[in-house]
Design a protein around this motif. Structure first.
Motif, PDB file in Angstrom:
ATOM      1  N   ARG A 318       0.830  -1.207   0.000  1.00  0.00           N
ATOM      2  CA  ARG A 318       0.000   0.000   0.000  1.00  0.00           C
ATOM      3  C   ARG A 318       0.868   1.262   0.000  1.00  0.00           C
ATOM      4  O   ARG A 318       0.541   2.258  -0.653  1.00  0.00           O
ATOM      5  N   ALA A 322       0.947   4.170  -2.877  1.00  0.00           N
ATOM      6  CA  ALA A 322       0.768   5.583  -2.559  1.00  0.00           C
ATOM      7  C   ALA A 322       1.921   6.418  -3.131  1.00  0.00           C
ATOM      8  O   ALA A 322       1.713   7.523  -3.626  1.00  0.00           O
ATOM      9  N   ARG A 370      -7.233   8.555  11.048  1.00  0.00           N
ATOM     10  CA  ARG A 370      -8.299   9.090  10.211  1.00  0.00           C
ATOM     11  C   ARG A 370      -8.816   8.027   9.241  1.00  0.00           C
ATOM     12  O   ARG A 370      -8.157   7.030   8.975  1.00  0.00           O
ATOM     13  N   ARG A 371     -10.020   8.280   8.721  1.00  0.00           N
ATOM     14  CA  ARG A 371     -10.526   7.420   7.663  1.00  0.00           C
ATOM     15  C   ARG A 371      -9.616   7.580   6.438  1.00  0.00           C
ATOM     16  O   ARG A 371      -9.318   8.682   6.012  1.00  0.00           O
ATOM     17  N   GLY A 372      -9.193   6.489   5.895  1.00  0.00           N
ATOM     18  CA  GLY A 372      -8.250   6.530   4.768  1.00  0.00           C
ATOM     19  C   GLY A 372      -6.831   6.216   5.173  1.00  0.00           C
ATOM     20  O   GLY A 372      -6.019   5.821   4.337  1.00  0.00           O
ATOM     21  N   ASP A 373      -6.491   6.428   6.475  1.00  0.00           N
ATOM     22  CA  ASP A 373      -5.172   6.016   6.948  1.00  0.00           C
ATOM     23  C   ASP A 373      -5.124   4.483   7.003  1.00  0.00           C
ATOM     24  O   ASP A 373      -6.136   3.827   7.271  1.00  0.00           O
ATOM     25  N   THR A 388      -2.189   9.521   4.042  1.00  0.00           N
ATOM     26  CA  THR A 388      -2.151  10.228   2.760  1.00  0.00           C
ATOM     27  C   THR A 388      -2.856  11.562   2.900  1.00  0.00           C
ATOM     28  O   THR A 388      -3.689  11.747   3.799  1.00  0.00           O
ATOM     29  N   ASP A 389      -2.530  12.502   1.994  1.00  0.00           N
ATOM     30  CA  ASP A 389      -3.068  13.865   2.081  1.00  0.00           C
ATOM     31  C   ASP A 389      -2.831  14.428   3.484  1.00  0.00           C
ATOM     32  O   ASP A 389      -3.729  14.979   4.129  1.00  0.00           O
TER      33      ASP A 389
END
Length: 472
Positions: A318, A322, A370-373, A388-389
């Motif tokens: 992953r 990324a 966070r959601r997405g981590d 990310t971000d």
């Protein structure tokens, strides 16, 4: 004048007779042509059913090969254990080398001669064609277990070269296929569809013939040896070979039923659609065992068995994805976590308490990030977070939230325990293209945080100089 009248009458009678004869011949010709067409259609349906059956069987090659290469490709010394683990008590399976030597079998042990008798020529056909090969019916007396049926063999690559996995085709799958697709393709009232092997053993039927025995219609069995279509005892029959197998599909029905169809074009269209659905359903049924095992074991292969988090291999993949997809504007950060005081918990309260603590840490990481981590377990008491971000300052804030969450007391095996965590942070610079390099920098930052007892440390991607964050 009378002679002219008589001649006219003769000519008129002759013309009427010719017209009647012509009409009769036309009707007879059309009836014969229609009958021939119906018989050809009957034979064509058998050929079409055989072709689609062959396609359905061959389509299971990739699933069976994938399963074998993923879970039965290790060293010879581990193969028997792996095969026994993935084979139930009611199944039969054998793994051979390309030379026919038995490497593993269930039941075990199975002699080379016995294995070759079961596998038959499917070994040679699988090696030659490169696709799955299907063979004749094998009885339970031969397998030594209460399981019987035709065999299927797939050749696959392993750490020690080419191997072959032979299993039984479940009879219930073939029967569902016959009751569904073959019955729909036959589409003749009172007709019978049979699937027979190369020795005329019935392996599936819409009739009442015993499975695994010779065809009960001896006259038909004898005729099939030299003629694929014809009439036996007033019944039409049509047989077609299933390519890639020694099997044949045999349709039979009374002459009246074949020559007096009742289906309209609309009905035939719906039946062909239903036959297609049945064929797809049977393909799924044929591979469902391997797919279930593949899905279950693939998940276990890529996730930590204790915490359920992505393991190192999946998490690193992953990170690499990324890195490959990142843009100049998007921030990216890796947090490397190492628990402080975990060894003391293991030594004092035992490994079960340590395992429970790791599960609790994993849950807190899921809740804090966070959601997405993407949270993963690197191994032992080390965890990873991919954000990310995420700007550098936000990555530091996230690290302190994670640290504060893990510092909260935990109830483990009736005890209230407290541990700490050291966190290293690394963000990629313009030259970072490999996940290993980014994780290595986060690991160095984590050790700098542990040495200075600061809890959190950042690795500056531009200067490659570790800087320590403030105390919490």
């Amino acid at each position: 004048m009378g002679s002219v009248r008589r001649l006219t009458i003769v000519i008129a009678v002759a013309l009427v007779a010719a017209l009647i004869t012509g009409a009769g011949l036309y009707v007879g010709f059309r009836q014969a042509a229609d009958s021939d067409g119906l018989r050809r259609d009957f034979a064509n349906r058998a050929s079409l059913a055989a072709d689609l059956t062959s396609s359905t069987l061959v389509a299971s090659d990739s699933q069976n090969r994938q399963f074998a290469e993923e879970f039965l490709a290790g060293p010879d010394s581990t193969l028997q254990t792996a095969l026994a683990k993935e084979t139930t008590a009611t199944e039969f399976a054998v793994v051979l080398g390309s030379d026919g030597e038995v490497l593993a079998s269930v039941p075990a042990p199975l002699a080379d001669d016995a294995a070759r008798a079961i596998v038959g020529d499917t070994r040679a056909r699988a090696l030659q064609s490169g696709t799955i090969a299907f063979g004749n019916y094998v009885s339970d007396q031969v397998t030594g277990k209460p399981v019987a049926g035709p065999v299927m063999t797939v050749a696959y690559s392993s750490s020690n070269g080419i191997r072959l996995l032979t299993q039984m085709v479940p009879l219930e799958v073939l029967q569902r296929f016959t009751d569904g697709y073959l019955a729909a393709a036959l589409n003749v009232a009172g007709g019978r569809a049979q699937l027979i092997d190369g020795q005329n053993n019935v392996i599936a039927t819409t009739g009442t013939e015993p499975i695994g025995r010779q065809m009960t219609d001896r006259a038909l069995a004898s005729r099939l040896a030299y003629e694929s279509t014809g009439t036996v005892n007033g019944n039409y029959y049509a047989a077609a070979a299933v390519q890639g197998t020694p099997w044949r599909i045999v349709f039979s029905a009374s002459g009246d039923a074949v020559l007096n169809p009742t289906d309209s074009t609309r009905q035939v269209s719906w039946q062909l659609f239903g036959a297609f659905v049945a064929a797809v359903a049977c393909l799924v049924a044929l591979a469902v065992t391997a797919l279930r095992r593949s899905a279950r074991l693939a998940h276990a292969h890529l996730h930590d068995g204790l915490t359920g988090l992505p393991n190192r291999a999946l998490w690193m993949d992953r990170v690499q994805q990324a890195l490959d997809k990142r843009s100049k504007e998007a921030g990216l950060a890796v947090l490397f976590l190492d628990l402080d005081g975990f060894k003391a918990v293991n030594d004092t309260y035992g490994h079960s308490a340590g395992d429970a603590l790791l599960v609790d840490v994993a849950e807190r990481l899921r809740a804090t990030t966070r959601r997405g981590d993407i949270v993963g377990r690197f191994g032992g008491d080390e965890f990873l977070v991919l954000g990310t971000d995420l700007a550098p300052a936000s990555a530091v804030e996230l690290a302190y939230r994670v640290r504060a969450s893990i510092a909260e007391p935990m109830d483990v095996a009736g005890r209230r325990l407290t541990i700490g965590v050291s966190i290293g942070i690394a963000s990629p610079d313009s030259e970072t293209v490999e996940a290993d390099a980014l994780v290595h920098r986060a690991d160095l930052a984590m050790y700098r945080a542990k040495e200075r007892e600061s809890g959190v440390a950042c690795f500056d991607g531009d200067t490659a100089t570790p800087t320590v964050g403030p105390e919490v």
